[in-house]
Design an enzyme around this catalytic site. Structure first.
Site, PDB file in Angstrom:
ATOM      1  N   TYR A  80      44.274 -24.389 157.423  1.00 59.58           N
ATOM      2  CA  TYR A  80      42.887 -24.205 157.849  1.00 59.58           C
ATOM      3  C   TYR A  80      42.057 -23.571 156.733  1.00 59.58           C
ATOM      4  CZ  TYR A  80      43.247 -26.123 162.448  1.00 59.58           C
ATOM      5  OH  TYR A  80      43.388 -27.023 163.468  1.00 59.58           O
ATOM      6  N   GLN A 118      31.646 -32.260 167.478  1.00 60.54           N
ATOM      7  CA  GLN A 118      33.085 -31.995 167.461  1.00 60.54           C
ATOM      8  C   GLN A 118      33.485 -31.410 166.117  1.00 60.54           C
ATOM      9  OE1 GLN A 118      35.194 -35.684 169.395  1.00 60.54           O
ATOM     10  NE2 GLN A 118      33.216 -36.327 168.606  1.00 60.54           N
ATOM     11  N   ASP A 121      32.601 -27.912 160.705  1.00 60.66           N
ATOM     12  CA  ASP A 121      32.258 -27.669 159.294  1.00 60.66           C
ATOM     13  C   ASP A 121      30.935 -26.931 159.070  1.00 60.66           C
ATOM     14  OD1 ASP A 121      30.254 -29.669 159.675  1.00 60.66           O
ATOM     15  OD2 ASP A 121      31.613 -31.248 158.992  1.00 60.66           O
ATOM     16  N   HIS A 136      34.234 -27.793 169.415  1.00 60.01           N
ATOM     17  CA  HIS A 136      35.587 -27.480 168.935  1.00 60.01           C
ATOM     18  C   HIS A 136      35.621 -26.223 168.062  1.00 60.01           C
ATOM     19  CE1 HIS A 136      36.951 -31.971 169.549  1.00 60.01           C
ATOM     20  NE2 HIS A 136      36.742 -31.323 170.669  1.00 60.01           N
ATOM     21  N   GLY A 206      29.377 -41.291 164.383  1.00 62.03           N
ATOM     22  CA  GLY A 206      30.502 -40.925 163.515  1.00 62.03           C
ATOM     23  C   GLY A 206      31.684 -40.329 164.245  1.00 62.03           C
ATOM     24  N   THR A 207      31.927 -40.809 165.466  1.00 65.20           N
ATOM     25  CA  THR A 207      33.135 -40.354 166.168  1.00 65.20           C
ATOM     26  C   THR A 207      33.928 -41.567 166.661  1.00 65.20           C
ATOM     27  OG1 THR A 207      34.040 -39.124 168.056  1.00 65.20           O
ATOM     28  CG2 THR A 207      31.787 -39.951 168.305  1.00 65.20           C
TER      29      THR A 207
END
Ligand code: OAD
Length: 264
Positions: A80, A118, A121, A136, A206-207
């Site tokens: 991570y 989701q 970033d 998320h 974009g998913t």
């Protein structure tokens, strides 16, 4: 007269979408890893030609579950932290920037834009979007597993690799993300259902639309009467269900949408 290029196939659905957005009060956008692909961040699944996608190189069961963290906190922390550094080094792209501009555009007319993301970033925030629901969690902060307190590593940690050990005087420190098998944050879930129910226009951008409950929000919006659209160069389970599918990158379509709404 020089020959002109034929118009791209996405132009007619883009014009329909622009007309719906112009008449809308509440617009909701669900985003996934694809919107950050043009910032250089790897997606999770990609397609068969895209060998750089994360779940082709890494096993989610060994890295993105509570069990994996309890088995091997050091490895999960390193993974991570590697991704955290990648997100900090990336810059928002024209897709993120166009959504921030769309929020201002709609608010000036008395409407709203809600981004349900989701992504962990933080690129939507860095592009200037304010109404962002992080489904998320986020990858920039860490959280104490005992007290629940979040902790942002100091900027200098950007130079250090890996993140200071997960072992902390008060308990383990974990990334502030949602792992497989964990529930979404209750507040984010409620905000997402409420936004989807009130949406006049719902865009999925974009998913791959395979991870629930995020993938289901478009159906919630459709059932409540929203105009639905998808922006993704690849087909997904949503493609055949939406009112308009735009098969092109977000960094092309979202600025083109803004140009239709607010031509210079
Ligand atoms: P995926 O990697 O599953 O899907 C990314 C999608 O983006 C694909 O459908 C691509 O075709 C599309 N795409 C790629 N480039 C694009 C571009 N320039 N413009 C528009 N679309 C593009 O990522 P997600 O759907 O976000 O969860 O994945 C959902 C969740 O699964 C993630 O949040 C993560 C993952 O496992 C957890 O880690 C819990």
């Amino acid at each position: 007269m020089p020959p002109t290029d034929p118009p791209p196939p996405w132009l007619p659905p883009l014009r329909r979408l622009a007309a719906k957005v112009a008449a809308a009060r509440h617009v909701v956008v669900l985003t996934g890893a694809g919107i950050s692909a043009e910032s250089g961040l790897a997606t999770f699944r990609g397609n068969e030609r895209d060998m750089a996608s994360l779940w082709k190189s890494f096993d989610p069961a060994s890295l993105a579950t509570p069990e994996a963290f309890h088995r091997d906190p050091e490895t999960v922390t390193r993974w991570y932290d590697w991704r955290r550094l990648g997100c900090l080094a990336a810059q928002p792209n024209p897709g993120h920037t166009a959504l921030a501009a769309l929020e201002h555009h709609l608010e000036r007319a008395g409407g709203s834009l809600t981004i349900l993301t989701q992504n962990v970033d933080r690129l939507h925030h860095r592009a200037g979007s304010r109404n962002v629901v992080e489904l998320h969690g986020d990858i920039l902060n860490w959280r104490c597993t005992v007290t629940g307190r979040t902790l942002t590593p100091p900027d200098q940690a950007f130079e250090r690799f890996p993140m200071p050990s997960p072992f902390h005087p008060h308990g383990l420190l974990r990334p502030n993300v949602v792992w497989f098998g964990e529930p979404l944050p209750e507040e984010a879930l409620q905000a997402a259902f409420q936004a989807a129910n009130q949406a006049d226009v719902f865009m999925s951008v974009g998913t791959s639309a395979v991870v629930q409950p995020a993938a289901g929000f478009l159906q919630v919006a459709a059932a409540a009467g929203a105009f639905t659209t998808e922006i993704n160069p690849q087909a997904t389970p949503l493609t055949s269900t939406v009112d308009a599918a735009l098969a092109a990158p977000a960094g092309v379509i979202l600025p083109a949408l803004m140009a239709q709404l607010a031509p210079h």
